[in-house]
Enzyme design. Structure first.
Site, PDB file in Angstrom:
ATOM      1  N   HIS A 112       0.811  -1.222   0.000  1.00 38.51           N
ATOM      2  CA  HIS A 112       0.000   0.000   0.000  1.00 38.51           C
ATOM      3  C   HIS A 112       0.845   1.273   0.000  1.00 38.51           C
ATOM      4  CE1 HIS A 112       0.523   0.064   4.381  1.00 38.51           C
ATOM      5  NE2 HIS A 112       0.031   1.290   4.395  1.00 38.51           N
TER       6      HIS A 112
ATOM      7  N   GLY B 103       0.791   3.106  -3.191  1.00 40.08           N
ATOM      8  CA  GLY B 103      -0.407   3.877  -3.513  1.00 40.08           C
ATOM      9  C   GLY B 103      -0.416   5.253  -2.856  1.00 40.08           C
TER      10      GLY B 103
ATOM     11  N   HIS C 255       7.681  -2.141   2.081  1.00 40.40           N
ATOM     12  CA  HIS C 255       7.395  -0.715   1.872  1.00 40.40           C
ATOM     13  C   HIS C 255       8.658   0.104   1.541  1.00 40.40           C
ATOM     14  CE1 HIS C 255       3.562  -1.925   3.257  1.00 40.40           C
ATOM     15  NE2 HIS C 255       3.711  -1.706   4.539  1.00 40.40           N
TER      16      HIS C 255
ATOM     17  N   LYS D 154      15.458   3.184   7.989  1.00 41.26           N
ATOM     18  CA  LYS D 154      15.205   3.150   9.425  1.00 41.26           C
ATOM     19  C   LYS D 154      13.706   2.944   9.595  1.00 41.26           C
ATOM     20  CE  LYS D 154      15.755   7.090  11.763  1.00 41.26           C
ATOM     21  NZ  LYS D 154      16.369   8.187  12.530  1.00 41.26           N
TER      22      LYS D 154
HETATM   23  C1  BG6 Z   1       1.473  -2.162   7.437  1.00 43.59           C
HETATM   24  C2  BG6 Z   1       2.210  -2.772   8.595  1.00 43.59           C
HETATM   25  O1  BG6 Z   1       1.888  -2.751   6.247  1.00 43.59           O
HETATM   26  O2  BG6 Z   1       1.737  -0.766   7.396  1.00 43.59           O
HETATM   27  C3  BG6 Z   1       1.841  -2.088   9.896  1.00 43.59           C
HETATM   28  O3  BG6 Z   1       1.916  -4.158   8.683  1.00 43.59           O
HETATM   29  C4  BG6 Z   1       2.005  -0.583   9.780  1.00 43.59           C
HETATM   30  O4  BG6 Z   1       2.644  -2.581  10.954  1.00 43.59           O
HETATM   31  C5  BG6 Z   1       1.318  -0.060   8.539  1.00 43.59           C
HETATM   32  O5  BG6 Z   1       1.463   0.005  10.934  1.00 43.59           O
HETATM   33  C6  BG6 Z   1       1.619   1.415   8.320  1.00 43.59           C
HETATM   34  O6  BG6 Z   1       0.853   1.917   7.273  1.00 43.59           O
HETATM   35  P1  BG6 Z   1       0.518   3.457   7.186  1.00 43.59           P
HETATM   36  O7  BG6 Z   1      -0.095   3.626   5.853  1.00 43.59           O
HETATM   37  O8  BG6 Z   1      -0.404   3.768   8.317  1.00 43.59           O
HETATM   38  O9  BG6 Z   1       1.821   4.176   7.341  1.00 43.59           O
END
Ligand code: BG6
Length: 489
Positions: free
Chosen positions: A179, A182, A241, A334
């Site tokens: 995600h 996105g 990510h 980090k």
């Molecule tokens: C998820 C992780 O992929 O992303 C979570 O599993 C994390 O641990 C989350 O909290 C963070 O997503 P965002 O969009 O809130 O930064």
């Protein structure tokens, strides 16, 4: 010509992700007229629920983003009337066959395209895909399946998962979501780089000293400890990510903006990375802490986490890309939970100006005189460039100022949630922001040996207090590569 119905089935409809992200994103797409005229949404889960109960459940999570327009309540009602529920087991072909009947009934004999969103724990992925694909595929249009990480927990298990999924689906039916891809500013990364002459020619070791990818959350695992303990922050955030953003950042110019061209370049970056060694990382874990009369639990205080867990909730890593563009440039990552702030950003630190006429202004710390470009992905999206500027007045003194693009000041539109863009792309068959299997493989190849070593040697994480800036080890790691973390400067 017969109309085509789009049927979206959220498998795991009573889960957190579905409630917090998927249904609200679907509604936002509907609200902004991005969904086709004929669409239906099915929730599928084991819980017994009526259509009405599902509607009640999701209605509490829907919001009208755009200035609370008057028709909001009507739109919600229209959307909810297109939502249905089917209760079934995830591994029962019969139950999926019954879902198929209901889908057909609601599709009313029209042609259909079917999208399944698998929002279920990894151990039931394959069963659910098997049942959905065998019993509830579209016979007249496409069938696509969106899957969320974890895609395995190392190279082997990930490959095994891919192999299993491929028994029931072809690669072009599988939409692996990350995600972070996105997020608005991640999409903008390529625009910023490739369509601005003041950046594009600078994007290499010739001008860039180091790049930093920083993810920080100001809360702990809070109830997700059971899941988290099996994975840890490196698998949860870095391997996917942050690494995805790194690949986008560092890739060569793609032939075009087509999904395959972009993913070809990303996979090349991943495959050019120097294998990670133990000395390239430091790991940390948060411990309980009281501040201002309030006490915050440590990671192992979570009842679902074993007391002797060495799972990292923080990690910092130094990565290198062995190609001519990036030779010798540290890419630092980090990521941590239970830190002092919630923020995600990319920081690009540029080199020194050769023979800087104004270097006397900066004393011995010339690093303070270099430019830094910051993309703040969240919260409060912004892009800013740190420059040296003359302090107005008769004297000659320089200070650091920002050229600042603050999204909330510049754009009136609210920024869509990442899931909206990704769902829309999946519906439209746009694969650019989804992870191809060879990318996934290359990402695991980079991290698996390191994870194995960390786990076999039970490397003890450095403890840091809940709500702090994280372990000092992160500074030593950066310092070893002559880098200072920009967010702490
Ligand atoms: C998820 C992780 O992929 O992303 C979570 O599993 C994390 O641990 C989350 O909290 C963070 O997503 P965002 O969009 O809130 O930064």
């Amino acid at each position: 010509e017969a109309e085509t119905t789009l049927s979206i089935t959220v498998v795991g409809a009573s889960g957190d992700l579905a409630k917090k992200k998927i249904f609200p994103a679907l509604f936002a797409l509907f609200y902004e007229d991005f969904l086709p005229e004929n669409f239906i949404v099915f929730g599928y889960a084991r819980t017994k629920m009526t259509d009405e109960e599902l509607r009640n459940m999701i209605s509490t999570t829907l919001t009208c983003r755009v200035d609370k327009r008057e028709n909001c309540a009507d739109k919600m009602e229209q959307f909810l009337m297109k939502c249905y529920y089917h209760s079934g087991q995830y591994s029962s072909e019969d139950d999926f066959a019954k879902l198929d009947c209901k889908l057909k009934e609601k599709e009313g004999g029209s042609l259909s395209n079917r999208l399944f969103y698998l929002s279920v724990p990894p151990n039931i992925f394959v069963d659910a895909v098997k049942c959905a694909s065998n019993k509830a595929s579209s016979v007249s249009g496409w069938t696509r399946v969106i899957v969320e990480k974890p895609f395995g927990r190392d190279s082997e298990s990930s490959r095994e998962l891919t192999r299993c999924l491929m028994q029931y689906l072809s690669e072009d039916q599988i939409f692996r979501i990350d995600h972070y891809l996105g997020k608005e500013l991640v999409e903008n990364l390529s625009v910023l780089r490739f369509s601005n002459l003041v950046f594009e020619p600078l994007w290499s070791r010739n001008y860039i000293r180091n790049v930093q990818f920083i993810f920080s959350e100001d809360f702990g695992t809070e109830g997700r400890g059971g899941y988290f303990d099996n994975y840890g922050i490196i698998r949860d955030i870095m391997q996917n990510h942050l690494l995805q953003i790194l690949a986008l950042f560092a890739m060569e110019t793609p032939v075009s903006l087509d999904a395959e061209d972009i993913r070809n370049e990303k996979v090349k970056v991943l495959r050019s990375m120097r294998p990670l060694q133990l000395e390239d990382v430091i790991v940390g874990q948060y411990k309980g802490h009281s501040k201002g009369g309030k006490s915050y639990p440590g990671y192992i205080d979570d009842p679902t986490v074993p007391k002797d867990s060495v799972t990292p909730t923080f990690a910092a890593a130094a990565l290198f890309i062995n190609n001519s563009r990036w030779d010798g440039v540290p890419f630092l990552m980090k990521a941590g939970k239970a830190l002092h702030i919630r923020k995600a950003e990319i920081r690009v630190q540029f080199r020194h100006v050769p023979g800087n006429l104004y270097k006397w202004n900066f004393g011995t710390d010339l690093d303070k005189a270099t430019n830094e470009l910051v993309l703040r992905l969240q919260p409060d999206e912004a892009i800013y460039l740190k420059i040296n500027n003359k302090v107005p007045g008769l004297g000659m003194r320089l200070d650091r100022s920002d050229l600042n693009l603050h999204y909330s000041a510049r754009y009136r539109r609210e920024i869509p949630d990442a899931y909206e863009r990704l769902l829309l792309d999946a519906i439209e068959g746009e694969r650019r922001l989804f992870i191809r299997s060879d990318e996934l493989d290359a990402a695991w190849a980079l991290f698996s040996p390191l994870l194995k070593e960390l786990e076999e040697k039970k490397i003890a994480p450095e403890l840091y207090p809940y709500g702090s800036r994280g372990p000092v080890g992160a500074h030593y790691l950066a310092a070893k590569h002559n880098v200072r973390w920009g967010d702490l400067a």
